[in-house]
Design an enzyme around this catalytic site. Structure first.
Site, PDB file in Angstrom:
ATOM      1  N   SER A 466      -4.214   0.262   0.862  1.00 26.14           N
ATOM      2  CA  SER A 466      -4.664   0.027  -0.505  1.00 26.14           C
ATOM      3  C   SER A 466      -5.094  -1.424  -0.730  1.00 26.14           C
ATOM      4  O   SER A 466      -6.115  -1.853  -0.209  1.00 26.14           O
ATOM      5  CB  SER A 466      -3.558   0.454  -1.473  1.00 26.14           C
ATOM      6  OG  SER A 466      -4.037   0.542  -2.786  1.00 26.14           O
ATOM      7  N   ASP A 477     -15.839  -8.971   5.573  1.00 31.69           N
ATOM      8  CA  ASP A 477     -17.227  -8.936   5.122  1.00 31.69           C
ATOM      9  C   ASP A 477     -17.775 -10.343   4.886  1.00 31.69           C
ATOM     10  O   ASP A 477     -18.936 -10.623   5.214  1.00 31.69           O
ATOM     11  CB  ASP A 477     -17.345  -8.114   3.836  1.00 31.69           C
ATOM     12  CG  ASP A 477     -17.126  -6.629   4.075  1.00 31.69           C
ATOM     13  OD1 ASP A 477     -17.298  -6.188   5.234  1.00 31.69           O
ATOM     14  OD2 ASP A 477     -16.774  -5.911   3.120  1.00 31.69           O
ATOM     15  N   LYS A 491      -6.202   4.280   2.625  1.00 35.43           N
ATOM     16  CA  LYS A 491      -6.099   4.760   1.244  1.00 35.43           C
ATOM     17  C   LYS A 491      -7.029   3.955   0.358  1.00 35.43           C
ATOM     18  O   LYS A 491      -6.739   2.817  -0.007  1.00 35.43           O
ATOM     19  CB  LYS A 491      -4.669   4.669   0.712  1.00 35.43           C
ATOM     20  CG  LYS A 491      -4.543   5.273  -0.693  1.00 35.43           C
ATOM     21  CD  LYS A 491      -3.151   5.142  -1.257  1.00 35.43           C
ATOM     22  CE  LYS A 491      -3.061   5.830  -2.617  1.00 35.43           C
ATOM     23  NZ  LYS A 491      -3.973   5.249  -3.628  1.00 35.43           N
TER      24      LYS A 491
END
Length: 723
Positions: A466, A477, A491
């Site tokens: 999560s 990124d 998740k």
């Protein structure tokens, strides 16, 4: 009075009818339960992220899931039972929408009748005496999920005869006498029968709703009023007792994760994917068999007052033979905030005759004191604030890079993942959230400046979930640092809890996406440098859950790059592989992961022949023990007599040479430089913070991963400096 043949026939029919009604008599739905079912149907249709169509196709899936919820091992119901209620395949959707539950409850009554009859059959069999000689050449299948429904009671008798013999054999292998075996099995089946007979209408509704909501995704759930009333209490109590999160896994209750800093986590004797077979109170309490018991009942048995002891009979996650159990003891306690709080230390890495300092910040959860925050207090506690303080401490000690340890961090507050990313970037987007209508909200860091702009690595594992995945994905990124470890949980969905007229429903409402456009759902975050993992992804993780929402992507957003760590990945991988080729812990990790997978793939059944079973178990355990002792020998530690003993012993025992194993381990590891060569003298890690958790408190494999991650980050620092 003499009855005619016709009269006798009519009387017999009435008796048979009366028996049928009695046999199928059971819980009946209340008006409140009917209304709640209709509200759940409406919520799924109009409030769920997936936009569920309750039609005949859905009905077929829901009916199949109901069969799996009730009897996934095809051990109770007969083919004719399923056929007699086959109209539910296409009518369950209408029944749920209208709250017309009579046929569903009748089906459950048929199932309950079969279960009661089977358990009574087992009790009677046991009471006749246990006189197996265990010389049979038959085998018992471990998984019957894909087996056809039995055509007759006699065919199920054959299955249950094998199961009973296997249960007796298992106890015999544990050195119980025939009399002890008979008492143990009688109590087990009699207790199960008593629990089944106590099933009420609310229990049936919960089972039905598990089938209904389970067709949508694994995180959409219905809570009965009783469950709703205790939901907040349960959330708090999950941090008391032993600090383990549990889930149903067929007839077993399985450990899904451990609360960081909790009693089970600290004891090191319980692991994710362990299955709990029995629970005992304190040192002398009887062990209560919990196979087939409801999850909430198992949780109630495990809970208890602080300072008391609970004994758990478990099937270890690494055990291939599910009949081999291991008893552990955990002292119940309360998880304190300090145990959950971020903390730091310094890892000293020896290389080229020099000592290099790498900072380690452990982040067990993404937390925030909501009450203090909403009250406008300026000094409220949060993950971001605590990590910022640890960064300042580490910078003051002159570290050359920082490792953020997010292993086992199951997530928490989204706002904290968002704000913690802001400690390492200077403004910018952090995560995209898409709702059921396709609308995307973009979250980002709006604060100017950074807390730390130096070399960074994020260490993750399968239990990083999560919010942890949002953080790791953003760092990857942005090119802000290296992601190291094993693939994360996966998740990437958001749930909300809504009130119903009778109970509550937890609905999946939205989905997370990285700024690159990729979802964290199902696939998780893939590390730049991959470590072997002892956690089976088929057992733990989003992809292991039924009906998990798929991975997909949305349009990326614009963001700047802070670096290009991928330019150095080939060189980093080469150096990493050179080091771990002779590292005892990494050699163990790789071989143990391969062995566990091979044994799982090979074993689909178990022998009912005692000598053969013993040979099979001995062969498996000999391999596992040899791997563990190979690692221990390389680290100068005492060998173990049994592979499960590794849970009961820490690695701080003295070696034969009179040197503590931690000293030997640190010296062995620190004498190798970044290219795997020996250089310089060993030196233990040193923390500049008296309150920090020292590496010696960590589990050996965890410690090895941290030390290797520090080496990789130092490689990264040096490669960047040289380019």
């Amino acid at each position: 009075m003499t009855l005619t043949v016709a009269a006798r026939h009519a009387a017999m029919c009435l008796l048979l009818l009366a028996w049928s009604v009695t046999a199928l008599a059971g819980p009946t739905p209340t008006d409140d339960q009917r209304q709640a079912t209709s509200e759940v149907a409406e919520s799924l249709q109009y409030g769920s992220y997936s936009g569920v169509d309750l039609d005949d196709d859905w009905s077929k899936r829901a009916f199949q899931r109901l069969l799996d919820v009730l009897d996934d091992q095809r051990a109770y119901l007969l083919q004719r039972d399923v056929d007699n209620f086959s109209e539910l395949e296409t009518s369950l959707d209408d029944a749920v929408k209208a709250g017309d539950l009579d046929r569903v409850y009748a089906f459950y009554s048929r199932y309950q009748d079969r279960v009661e009859s089977r358990l009574q059959w087992l009790v009677d069999k046991v009471d006749q005496g246990i006189d197996y000689d265990y010389t049979s050449n038959e085998r018992l299948a471990l998984d019957r999920e894909d087996s056809p429904w039995a055509g007759s009671e006699s065919s199920l008798d054959e299955l249950w005869s094998k199961r009973l013999e296997n249960a007796a054999l298992t106890l015999s292998l544990s050195d119980q006498s025939p009399a002890e075996i008979q008492k143990t099995l009688h109590d087990r089946y009699a207790n199960q029968l008593n629990r089944v007979r106590q099933t009420n209408a609310e229990d049936v509704l919960v089972l039905l709703m598990a089938a209904v909501t389970g067709t949508v995704d694994p995180h959409t759930e219905y809570f009965s009023p009783q469950q709703s009333e205790s939901f907040d209490i349960q959330m708090r109590l999950s941090l008391e007792g032993i600090g383990a999160l549990l889930q149903s896994d067929g007839e077993y209750v399985k450990v899904s994760s451990l609360v960081p800093g909790g009693p089970a986590d600290k004891a090191g004797v319980l692991q994710p994917a362990d299955r709990i077979v029995a629970v005992g109170q304190n040192e002398n309490g009887d062990m209560v068999n919990v196979v087939g018991m409801r999850l909430d009942e198992v949780v109630d048995l495990i809970r208890g007052p602080k300072g008391s002891t609970v004994r758990l009979d478990i099937i270890p996650a690494k055990a291939v033979d599910v009949t081999r159990t291991h008893t552990i003891r955990i002292t119940r306690d309360t998880v304190k905030l300090e145990d959950q709080a971020a903390h730091s230390r310094v890892e000293n890495v020896q290389r080229d005759g020099k000592t290099h300092k790498i900072g380690i910040i452990t982040v067990p959860a993404f937390y925030v004191d909501f009450d203090a925050w909403q009250a406008g207090e300026s000094d409220y506690r949060s993950t971001t604030r605590d990590v910022a303080k640890e960064i300042d401490k580490l910078k003051a000690q002159g570290v050359e890079g920082i490792v953020l340890d997010l292993r086992n961090d199951g997530g928490g507050a989204l706002q904290e993942a968002n704000s913690m990313i802001g400690l390492f970037i200077d403004r910018g987007p952090t995560v995209q959230v898409r709702d059921a209508q396709g609308r995307i909200n973009l979250y980002g860091d709006t604060d100017a400046g950074v807390a730390y702009d130096g070399p960074l690595a994020v260490l993750v594992n399968r239990l990083s979930a999560s919010a942890s995945e949002i953080f790791a994905g953003a760092i990857q990124d942005y090119g802000r640092g290296l992601i190291i470890g094993s693939r994360t949980f996966g998740k990437g969905t958001v749930q909300t809890l809504s009130d119903l007229s009778h109970g509550q429903i937890k609905l999946t409402r939205a989905k997370f996406y990285r700024i690159s456009g990729e979802s964290t759902q199902h696939r998780g975050v893939e590390p730049d440098i991959l470590y072997p993992s002892l956690i089976d992804p088929d057992e733990i993780g989003e992809s292991a859950l039924d009906n998990a929402l798929p991975w997909d992507r949305v349009r990326p957003v614009q963001y700047r790059l802070y670096g290009e760590p991928w330019r150095y990945l080939e060189a980093l991988q080469d150096r990493h592989e050179q080091r771990i080729a002779s590292d005892p812990d990494f050699v163990y990790l790789e071989k143990q992961a391969q062995l566990s997978k091979r044994l799982r793939d090979q074993q689909t059944s178990i022998s009912l022949n005692k000598a053969q079973r013993q040979r099979e178990m001995d062969a498996q355990e000999t391999e596992q023990l040899a791997l563990e002792n190979q690692r221990r020998k390389a680290l100068g530690m005492e060998p173990l007599d049994h592979w499960t003993d590794a849970r009961d012993q820490d690695d701080d025992g003295a070696s034969e040479a009179g040197q503590t194993s931690d000293d030997a381990k640190t010296e062995s590891r620190d004498q190798r430089d970044g290219n795997g060569r020996k250089d310089g003298a060993g030196q233990k890690s040193d923390s500049g913070d008296d309150e920090a958790v020292d590496s010696d408190d960590a589990k050996p494999i965890d410690r090895a991963e941290l030390q290797e991650t520090s080496q990789i980050l130092l490689d990264y620092v040096q490669l960047k400096s040289a380019s």
